[in-house]
Design a protein around this motif. Sequence first.
Motif, PDB file in Angstrom:
ATOM      1  N   LEU A 230      48.742  47.473  50.772  1.00  0.00           N
ATOM      2  CA  LEU A 230      47.615  48.111  51.718  1.00  0.00           C
ATOM      3  C   LEU A 230      47.747  48.679  53.125  1.00  0.00           C
ATOM      4  N   SER A 231      48.513  47.528  53.808  1.00  0.00           N
ATOM      5  CA  SER A 231      48.920  47.953  55.195  1.00  0.00           C
ATOM      6  C   SER A 231      50.537  49.058  54.832  1.00  0.00           C
ATOM      7  N   LYS A 232      51.144  48.967  54.544  1.00  0.00           N
ATOM      8  CA  LYS A 232      52.360  49.655  54.253  1.00  0.00           C
ATOM      9  C   LYS A 232      51.997  50.979  54.651  1.00  0.00           C
ATOM     10  N   LEU A 233      51.273  51.260  53.037  1.00  0.00           N
ATOM     11  CA  LEU A 233      49.818  52.296  52.778  1.00  0.00           C
ATOM     12  C   LEU A 233      49.082  53.057  53.924  1.00  0.00           C
ATOM     13  N   THR A 234      48.757  52.151  55.122  1.00  0.00           N
ATOM     14  CA  THR A 234      48.276  52.228  56.366  1.00  0.00           C
ATOM     15  C   THR A 234      48.468  52.662  57.271  1.00  0.00           C
ATOM     16  N   LYS A 235      50.057  52.692  57.255  1.00  0.00           N
ATOM     17  CA  LYS A 235      51.261  53.205  57.944  1.00  0.00           C
ATOM     18  C   LYS A 235      51.522  54.042  58.354  1.00  0.00           C
ATOM     19  N   GLY A 236      51.676  53.880  56.861  1.00  0.00           N
ATOM     20  CA  GLY A 236      52.674  54.915  56.460  1.00  0.00           C
ATOM     21  C   GLY A 236      54.232  54.999  56.130  1.00  0.00           C
ATOM     22  N   LEU A 237      54.288  56.265  54.818  1.00  0.00           N
ATOM     23  CA  LEU A 237      56.044  55.118  54.403  1.00  0.00           C
ATOM     24  C   LEU A 237      56.933  56.242  54.391  1.00  0.00           C
ATOM     25  N   LEU A 238      58.461  56.005  54.211  1.00  0.00           N
ATOM     26  CA  LEU A 238      59.998  57.039  53.951  1.00  0.00           C
ATOM     27  C   LEU A 238      59.733  57.556  52.546  1.00  0.00           C
ATOM     28  N   LEU A 239      59.111  58.734  52.657  1.00  0.00           N
ATOM     29  CA  LEU A 239      59.304  59.410  51.079  1.00  0.00           C
ATOM     30  C   LEU A 239      60.958  60.458  51.196  1.00  0.00           C
ATOM     31  N   GLU A 240      60.732  60.464  50.468  1.00  0.00           N
ATOM     32  CA  GLU A 240      62.606  61.412  49.984  1.00  0.00           C
ATOM     33  C   GLU A 240      61.982  62.395  50.622  1.00  0.00           C
ATOM     34  N   ASP A 241      60.690  63.151  50.632  1.00  0.00           N
ATOM     35  CA  ASP A 241      60.957  64.630  51.751  1.00  0.00           C
ATOM     36  C   ASP A 241      60.382  64.451  53.188  1.00  0.00           C
ATOM     37  N   GLY A 242      60.610  63.304  53.607  1.00  0.00           N
ATOM     38  CA  GLY A 242      59.825  62.895  54.547  1.00  0.00           C
ATOM     39  C   GLY A 242      59.272  61.470  54.822  1.00  0.00           C
ATOM     40  N   GLU A 243      58.765  60.961  56.569  1.00  0.00           N
ATOM     41  CA  GLU A 243      57.423  60.220  56.520  1.00  0.00           C
ATOM     42  C   GLU A 243      55.766  60.697  55.639  1.00  0.00           C
ATOM     43  N   SER A 244      55.718  60.190  55.455  1.00  0.00           N
ATOM     44  CA  SER A 244      54.196  60.656  54.956  1.00  0.00           C
ATOM     45  C   SER A 244      53.575  60.378  55.726  1.00  0.00           C
ATOM     46  N   GLY A 245      53.710  60.341  56.640  1.00  0.00           N
ATOM     47  CA  GLY A 245      52.397  59.633  58.199  1.00  0.00           C
ATOM     48  C   GLY A 245      51.373  58.936  57.646  1.00  0.00           C
ATOM     49  N   PRO A 246      50.647  58.338  58.249  1.00  0.00           N
ATOM     50  CA  PRO A 246      50.015  57.077  58.611  1.00  0.00           C
ATOM     51  C   PRO A 246      48.258  57.475  57.283  1.00  0.00           C
ATOM     52  N   SER A 247      47.580  56.588  56.793  1.00  0.00           N
ATOM     53  CA  SER A 247      46.509  57.271  55.555  1.00  0.00           C
ATOM     54  C   SER A 247      45.118  56.427  56.720  1.00  0.00           C
TER      55      SER A 247
ATOM     56  N   LEU B 105      40.725  52.648  45.538  1.00  0.00           N
ATOM     57  CA  LEU B 105      41.141  52.792  46.597  1.00  0.00           C
ATOM     58  C   LEU B 105      40.561  54.029  47.186  1.00  0.00           C
ATOM     59  N   ARG B 106      40.481  53.932  47.868  1.00  0.00           N
ATOM     60  CA  ARG B 106      39.570  55.410  48.485  1.00  0.00           C
ATOM     61  C   ARG B 106      41.088  55.770  49.908  1.00  0.00           C
ATOM     62  N   MET B 107      41.208  56.797  49.832  1.00  0.00           N
ATOM     63  CA  MET B 107      42.658  57.034  50.605  1.00  0.00           C
ATOM     64  C   MET B 107      43.112  58.270  51.115  1.00  0.00           C
ATOM     65  N   THR B 108      42.492  58.489  52.654  1.00  0.00           N
ATOM     66  CA  THR B 108      42.984  60.334  53.521  1.00  0.00           C
ATOM     67  C   THR B 108      44.041  60.366  54.029  1.00  0.00           C
ATOM     68  N   ILE B 109      44.840  60.880  53.540  1.00  0.00           N
ATOM     69  CA  ILE B 109      45.866  61.488  54.325  1.00  0.00           C
ATOM     70  C   ILE B 109      45.658  62.985  55.563  1.00  0.00           C
ATOM     71  N   THR B 110      46.546  63.150  55.995  1.00  0.00           N
ATOM     72  CA  THR B 110      46.667  64.439  56.905  1.00  0.00           C
ATOM     73  C   THR B 110      47.200  65.003  56.415  1.00  0.00           C
ATOM     74  N   ARG B 111      49.023  65.241  55.890  1.00  0.00           N
ATOM     75  CA  ARG B 111      49.761  66.078  55.364  1.00  0.00           C
ATOM     76  C   ARG B 111      50.058  66.942  54.172  1.00  0.00           C
ATOM     77  N   GLY B 112      49.440  66.199  52.990  1.00  0.00           N
ATOM     78  CA  GLY B 112      49.653  67.650  51.940  1.00  0.00           C
ATOM     79  C   GLY B 112      51.137  67.697  51.702  1.00  0.00           C
ATOM     80  N   MET B 113      52.110  66.297  51.517  1.00  0.00           N
ATOM     81  CA  MET B 113      53.020  66.765  50.599  1.00  0.00           C
ATOM     82  C   MET B 113      52.848  67.040  49.280  1.00  0.00           C
ATOM     83  N   SER B 114      54.056  67.541  48.846  1.00  0.00           N
ATOM     84  CA  SER B 114      54.171  67.232  47.191  1.00  0.00           C
ATOM     85  C   SER B 114      53.893  65.714  46.795  1.00  0.00           C
ATOM     86  N   ARG B 115      52.926  65.184  46.214  1.00  0.00           N
ATOM     87  CA  ARG B 115      52.645  64.506  45.058  1.00  0.00           C
ATOM     88  C   ARG B 115      52.671  63.130  45.826  1.00  0.00           C
TER      89      ARG B 115
END
Length: 219
Positions: free
Chosen positions: A126-143, A157-167
């Motif tokens: 949960l804390s990783k999802l909140t901080k954000g993760l490095l994905l293949e296409d780049g940083e997910s950004g925090p959630s 979970l209920r998760m809000t993101i602001t980047r909208g990368m594919s999948r």
Amino acid sequence: MILSGRVTVNGEQVKTLGTLAVWGVDSIGVDGREIPAPSERVYLILNKPFGYICALKDPAGRPLVTDLVKNLPQRVYPVGRLDFDTLGLLLLTNDGDWAHRLTHPRYHVPRTYKITVAGRITDLALSKLTKGLLLEDGESGPSKTQLILRNERQSILRMTITRGMSRQVRLMVEATGFRVVHLMRISFGNLQLGDLKIGRYRHLTADEVRGTKRLVGMI
Ligand code: URA
């Protein structure tokens, strides 16, 4: 207004309450001035079912989200994408600028998902999802991630993101070592899915459209 004789339909004064006219087809006047026809722009919110794809055609012949809005006079297309197996809030429009801005990362439009994960998710995940993760296409950004329920079988979970990368949601959860079993988008910017039934759509209200336009600097 009708009773005081101020309304005309196709040039004829209307005298009877309940007289029917079609906005955009009939010419409707008040006090001698014609009411402008409705905008050609269409803004729809759809509750996307499982098993539909967000594309205008599919060589494999799978169902398209646009099949669900068949009877409209305007041709609309989806605003961004939800996966084949993701449900929930999907916008459709023929307004290219609006669609572009709502999906462009520069505008940081928040999208909220209800996610069901297999098994008991850990506090570390949960804390990783909140901080954000490095994905293949780049940083997910925090959630913004909130735990709704957790037991041995599943976690919700209920998760809000602001980047909208594919999948993005599935990849973020997978990067923590867990697996998404059900994914539904429940809000997009100022818009909520609410109690719209699966497979059904409605036109956004003028206030809802204004709200989205304000979010992305169009007004
Ligand atoms: N994130 C995903 O992984 N899938 C979607 O359909 C939407 C967001």
